[in-house]
Design a protein around this motif. Structure first.
Motif, PDB file in Angstrom:
ATOM      1  N   ALA A  75      -1.482 -11.805   0.316  1.00  0.00           N
ATOM      2  CA  ALA A  75      -2.147 -11.647   1.615  1.00  0.00           C
ATOM      3  C   ALA A  75      -1.924 -12.867   2.503  1.00  0.00           C
ATOM      4  CB  ALA A  75      -3.646 -11.413   1.409  1.00  0.00           C
ATOM      5  N   ASN A  76      -2.059 -14.053   1.915  1.00  0.00           N
ATOM      6  CA  ASN A  76      -1.814 -15.290   2.665  1.00  0.00           C
ATOM      7  C   ASN A  76      -0.369 -15.375   3.129  1.00  0.00           C
ATOM      8  OD1 ASN A  76      -4.367 -16.317   2.666  1.00  0.00           O
ATOM      9  ND2 ASN A  76      -4.031 -17.814   1.047  1.00  0.00           N
ATOM     10  N   ARG A  77       0.542 -15.051   2.211  1.00  0.00           N
ATOM     11  CA  ARG A  77       1.971 -15.134   2.533  1.00  0.00           C
ATOM     12  C   ARG A  77       2.332 -14.161   3.658  1.00  0.00           C
ATOM     13  NH1 ARG A  77       3.619 -14.937  -2.261  1.00  0.00           N
ATOM     14  NH2 ARG A  77       4.124 -12.721  -2.435  1.00  0.00           N
ATOM     15  N   ASP A  78       1.770 -12.975   3.603  1.00  0.00           N
ATOM     16  CA  ASP A  78       2.039 -11.975   4.638  1.00  0.00           C
ATOM     17  C   ASP A  78       1.525 -12.458   5.997  1.00  0.00           C
ATOM     18  OD1 ASP A  78       2.693  -9.074   5.404  1.00  0.00           O
ATOM     19  OD2 ASP A  78       0.603  -9.228   6.002  1.00  0.00           O
ATOM     20  N   TYR A  79       0.316 -13.003   6.019  1.00  0.00           N
ATOM     21  CA  TYR A  79      -0.277 -13.495   7.268  1.00  0.00           C
ATOM     22  C   TYR A  79       0.541 -14.661   7.819  1.00  0.00           C
ATOM     23  CZ  TYR A  79      -4.134 -14.435  10.533  1.00  0.00           C
ATOM     24  OH  TYR A  79      -4.913 -14.593  11.661  1.00  0.00           O
ATOM     25  N   LEU A  80       0.937 -15.576   6.928  1.00  0.00           N
ATOM     26  CA  LEU A  80       1.714 -16.742   7.338  1.00  0.00           C
ATOM     27  C   LEU A  80       3.066 -16.324   7.910  1.00  0.00           C
ATOM     28  CD1 LEU A  80       1.724 -19.825   7.448  1.00  0.00           C
ATOM     29  CD2 LEU A  80       2.678 -19.842   5.134  1.00  0.00           C
ATOM     30  N   LEU A  81       3.710 -15.361   7.286  1.00  0.00           N
ATOM     31  CA  LEU A  81       5.002 -14.878   7.780  1.00  0.00           C
ATOM     32  C   LEU A  81       4.859 -14.244   9.162  1.00  0.00           C
ATOM     33  CD1 LEU A  81       6.572 -13.353   4.532  1.00  0.00           C
ATOM     34  CD2 LEU A  81       7.364 -15.376   5.802  1.00  0.00           C
ATOM     35  N   LYS A  82       3.756 -13.554   9.384  1.00  0.00           N
ATOM     36  CA  LYS A  82       3.524 -12.943  10.695  1.00  0.00           C
ATOM     37  C   LYS A  82       3.275 -14.012  11.756  1.00  0.00           C
ATOM     38  CE  LYS A  82       1.947  -8.578   8.759  1.00  0.00           C
ATOM     39  NZ  LYS A  82       0.802  -7.815   8.252  1.00  0.00           N
ATOM     40  N   LEU A  83       2.548 -15.065  11.390  1.00  0.00           N
ATOM     41  CA  LEU A  83       2.361 -16.186  12.315  1.00  0.00           C
ATOM     42  C   LEU A  83       3.705 -16.816  12.675  1.00  0.00           C
ATOM     43  CD1 LEU A  83      -0.751 -18.077  10.849  1.00  0.00           C
ATOM     44  CD2 LEU A  83      -0.640 -16.866  13.031  1.00  0.00           C
ATOM     45  N   LEU A  84       4.529 -17.055  11.670  1.00  0.00           N
ATOM     46  CA  LEU A  84       5.839 -17.670  11.902  1.00  0.00           C
ATOM     47  C   LEU A  84       6.746 -16.761  12.727  1.00  0.00           C
ATOM     48  CD1 LEU A  84       6.465 -19.245   8.363  1.00  0.00           C
ATOM     49  CD2 LEU A  84       5.841 -20.433  10.487  1.00  0.00           C
ATOM     50  N   THR A  85       6.636 -15.453  12.509  1.00  0.00           N
ATOM     51  CA  THR A  85       7.435 -14.508  13.296  1.00  0.00           C
ATOM     52  C   THR A  85       7.048 -14.558  14.768  1.00  0.00           C
ATOM     53  OG1 THR A  85       7.728 -13.015  11.411  1.00  0.00           O
ATOM     54  CG2 THR A  85       8.020 -12.070  13.607  1.00  0.00           C
ATOM     55  N   ALA A  86       5.752 -14.523  15.040  1.00  0.00           N
ATOM     56  CA  ALA A  86       5.274 -14.590  16.425  1.00  0.00           C
ATOM     57  C   ALA A  86       5.708 -15.901  17.079  1.00  0.00           C
ATOM     58  CB  ALA A  86       3.756 -14.457  16.462  1.00  0.00           C
ATOM     59  N   PHE A  87       5.567 -16.997  16.337  1.00  0.00           N
ATOM     60  CA  PHE A  87       5.981 -18.299  16.867  1.00  0.00           C
ATOM     61  C   PHE A  87       7.495 -18.333  17.097  1.00  0.00           C
ATOM     62  CE2 PHE A  87       7.805 -22.484  15.670  1.00  0.00           C
ATOM     63  CZ  PHE A  87       7.433 -23.185  16.805  1.00  0.00           C
ATOM     64  N   GLY A  88       8.267 -17.782  16.159  1.00  0.00           N
ATOM     65  CA  GLY A  88       9.724 -17.778  16.282  1.00  0.00           C
ATOM     66  C   GLY A  88      10.192 -17.014  17.509  1.00  0.00           C
ATOM     67  N   ILE A  89       9.570 -15.868  17.765  1.00  0.00           N
ATOM     68  CA  ILE A  89       9.928 -15.077  18.949  1.00  0.00           C
ATOM     69  C   ILE A  89       9.666 -15.888  20.212  1.00  0.00           C
ATOM     70  CG2 ILE A  89       9.248 -13.069  20.339  1.00  0.00           C
ATOM     71  CD1 ILE A  89       8.715 -11.612  17.661  1.00  0.00           C
ATOM     72  N   THR A  90       8.506 -16.527  20.268  1.00  0.00           N
ATOM     73  CA  THR A  90       8.161 -17.331  21.434  1.00  0.00           C
ATOM     74  C   THR A  90       9.123 -18.503  21.600  1.00  0.00           C
ATOM     75  OG1 THR A  90       5.816 -16.772  21.162  1.00  0.00           O
ATOM     76  CG2 THR A  90       6.341 -18.663  22.546  1.00  0.00           C
ATOM     77  N   ALA A  91       9.446 -19.176  20.495  1.00  0.00           N
ATOM     78  CA  ALA A  91      10.318 -20.351  20.569  1.00  0.00           C
ATOM     79  C   ALA A  91      11.716 -19.982  21.063  1.00  0.00           C
ATOM     80  CB  ALA A  91      10.405 -21.020  19.195  1.00  0.00           C
ATOM     81  N   VAL A  92      12.280 -18.932  20.497  1.00  0.00           N
ATOM     82  CA  VAL A  92      13.636 -18.530  20.877  1.00  0.00           C
ATOM     83  C   VAL A  92      13.671 -18.064  22.336  1.00  0.00           C
ATOM     84  CG1 VAL A  92      15.476 -16.851  20.476  1.00  0.00           C
ATOM     85  CG2 VAL A  92      14.341 -17.954  18.538  1.00  0.00           C
ATOM     86  N   LEU A  93      12.762 -17.180  22.705  1.00  0.00           N
ATOM     87  CA  LEU A  93      12.751 -16.675  24.078  1.00  0.00           C
ATOM     88  C   LEU A  93      12.382 -17.771  25.078  1.00  0.00           C
ATOM     89  CD1 LEU A  93      11.139 -13.135  23.674  1.00  0.00           C
ATOM     90  CD2 LEU A  93      13.551 -13.741  23.897  1.00  0.00           C
ATOM     91  N   GLY A  94      11.541 -18.709  24.634  1.00  0.00           N
ATOM     92  CA  GLY A  94      11.178 -19.819  25.508  1.00  0.00           C
ATOM     93  C   GLY A  94      12.383 -20.677  25.847  1.00  0.00           C
ATOM     94  N   LEU A  95      13.231 -20.935  24.858  1.00  0.00           N
ATOM     95  CA  LEU A  95      14.452 -21.714  25.104  1.00  0.00           C
ATOM     96  C   LEU A  95      15.404 -20.952  26.024  1.00  0.00           C
ATOM     97  CD1 LEU A  95      15.131 -23.178  21.544  1.00  0.00           C
ATOM     98  CD2 LEU A  95      14.382 -24.430  23.578  1.00  0.00           C
ATOM     99  N   VAL A  96      15.471 -19.638  25.838  1.00  0.00           N
ATOM    100  CA  VAL A  96      16.326 -18.815  26.707  1.00  0.00           C
ATOM    101  C   VAL A  96      15.846 -18.909  28.147  1.00  0.00           C
ATOM    102  CG1 VAL A  96      17.022 -16.452  27.266  1.00  0.00           C
ATOM    103  CG2 VAL A  96      17.004 -17.218  24.884  1.00  0.00           C
ATOM    104  N   VAL A  97      14.533 -18.791  28.346  1.00  0.00           N
ATOM    105  CA  VAL A  97      13.959 -18.873  29.692  1.00  0.00           C
ATOM    106  C   VAL A  97      14.248 -20.227  30.319  1.00  0.00           C
ATOM    107  CG1 VAL A  97      11.775 -18.948  30.971  1.00  0.00           C
ATOM    108  CG2 VAL A  97      12.167 -17.151  29.287  1.00  0.00           C
ATOM    109  N   LYS A  98      14.128 -21.302  29.517  1.00  0.00           N
ATOM    110  CA  LYS A  98      14.430 -22.646  30.012  1.00  0.00           C
ATOM    111  C   LYS A  98      15.887 -22.762  30.438  1.00  0.00           C
ATOM    112  CE  LYS A  98      10.646 -25.213  29.484  1.00  0.00           C
ATOM    113  NZ  LYS A  98      10.051 -25.975  30.600  1.00  0.00           N
ATOM    114  N   LYS A  99      16.782 -22.247  29.610  1.00  0.00           N
ATOM    115  CA  LYS A  99      18.215 -22.317  29.908  1.00  0.00           C
ATOM    116  C   LYS A  99      18.568 -21.539  31.169  1.00  0.00           C
ATOM    117  CE  LYS A  99      19.634 -24.831  26.418  1.00  0.00           C
ATOM    118  NZ  LYS A  99      20.223 -26.180  26.654  1.00  0.00           N
ATOM    119  N   LEU A 100      17.825 -20.478  31.436  1.00  0.00           N
ATOM    120  CA  LEU A 100      18.078 -19.667  32.634  1.00  0.00           C
ATOM    121  C   LEU A 100      17.536 -20.334  33.896  1.00  0.00           C
ATOM    122  CD1 LEU A 100      17.295 -16.081  31.266  1.00  0.00           C
ATOM    123  CD2 LEU A 100      19.545 -17.072  31.759  1.00  0.00           C
TER     124      LEU A 100
END
Length: 264
Positions: free
Chosen positions: A72-97
């Motif tokens: 349960a902890n691992r699943d929750y942690l992976l979901k947190l990291l996924t949400a953060f990863g999406i934001t980080a990648v798209l955030g860099l794209v927005v900055k580059k644009l």
């Protein structure tokens, strides 16, 4: 700026950063009357609010990391990291644009009003859903995208966008949605603040009043700690309607002030 202004800005940042009412709109209005601030100053006082939420959730964070073997902890942690990863990648794209944030009140005021109306509608929809506490993968992905949308349209409110993304897409429990939104916000805001602060120092930010900045940082941290603690208790028995109404009234006030030429 006087140290009184630093205290006022710290209070404004601490109260508004994690409540779904948009810190950007309030700080931009404060800047009109208290004087312009550097990007480094903004970043540092925001870091105070982030630290407050980290302190509130430190046991939860430590438990997730040290208990990663629990499914349960691992699943929750992976979901947190996924949400953060999406934001980080798209955030860099927005900055580059080369996306630039607005420097005037009007677009932020409209985002406050529209966001308030949307919150009222979204909560009425969420209330009709079955009670679900679990964070689904759909919620994690939606929260990641919601953070980017909030970053691109100041006045939307990062906390408001992420909480309601969770409520609408699978987690109808307000406390569970708020916790996930805040936990995702911790690494997101640390990363964004660190990136921006490094850029500031690289560009030669060295003329800051570090005493005033330190005062604002401490005040922001203490105020945010109190505000978030209050919010977590409030949402257990109350809807977000009061925040939505406040957004609409505040946004309308800003539009009126802009129309009258009082603010830009």
């Amino acid at each position: 700026m006087s140290y009184v202004n630093d205290v006022l800005l710290g209070i404004i940042e601490g109260i508004t950063e994690f409540l779904p009412i948009s810190s950007t709109g309030h700080l931009l209005l404060a800047e009109q009357w208290l004087g312009a601030r550097s990007d480094a100053y903004n970043i540092v006082i925001q870091a105070g609010a982030i630290l407050a939420v980290t302190l509130i959730y430190w046991r939860r964070l430590v438990g997730l990391v040290t208990g990663w073997r629990d499914p349960a902890n691992r699943d929750y942690l992976l979901k947190l990291l996924t949400a953060f990863g999406i934001t980080a990648v798209l955030g860099l794209v927005v900055k580059k644009l080369g996306f630039e944030l607005p420097e005037t009140v009007t677009p932020i005021a409209w985002a406050l009003v529209i966001g308030g109306i949307w919150m009222i509608w979204a909560e009425s929809v969420a209330d009709k859903q079955p009670d679900r506490v679990a964070i689904t993968w759909r919620v994690a992905i939606a929260v990641g995208f919601a953070q980017i949308i909030a970053g691109m349209f100041p006045g939307t409110s990062r906390s408001g966008a992420t909480i309601f993304a969770a409520l609408l897409l699978g987690t109808s429990n307000r406390a569970a949605a708020t916790e996930f939104a805040f936990l995702v916000g911790i690494p997101t805001m640390y990363a964004a603040s660190g990136y921006a602060l490094l850029k500031e120092f690289k560009d030669g930010a060295g003329t800051e009043d570090w005493t005033g900045m330190g005062i604002a940082f401490v005040v922001s941290m203490v105020t945010a700690f109190v505000a978030v603690k209050w919010l977590l208790g409030y949402i257990r028995t109350h809807r977000f309607t009061a925040f939505a109404i406040y957004r609409i009234v505040f946004g309308a006030l800003l539009l009126g002030l802009a129309w009258a030429g009082v603010v830009q």
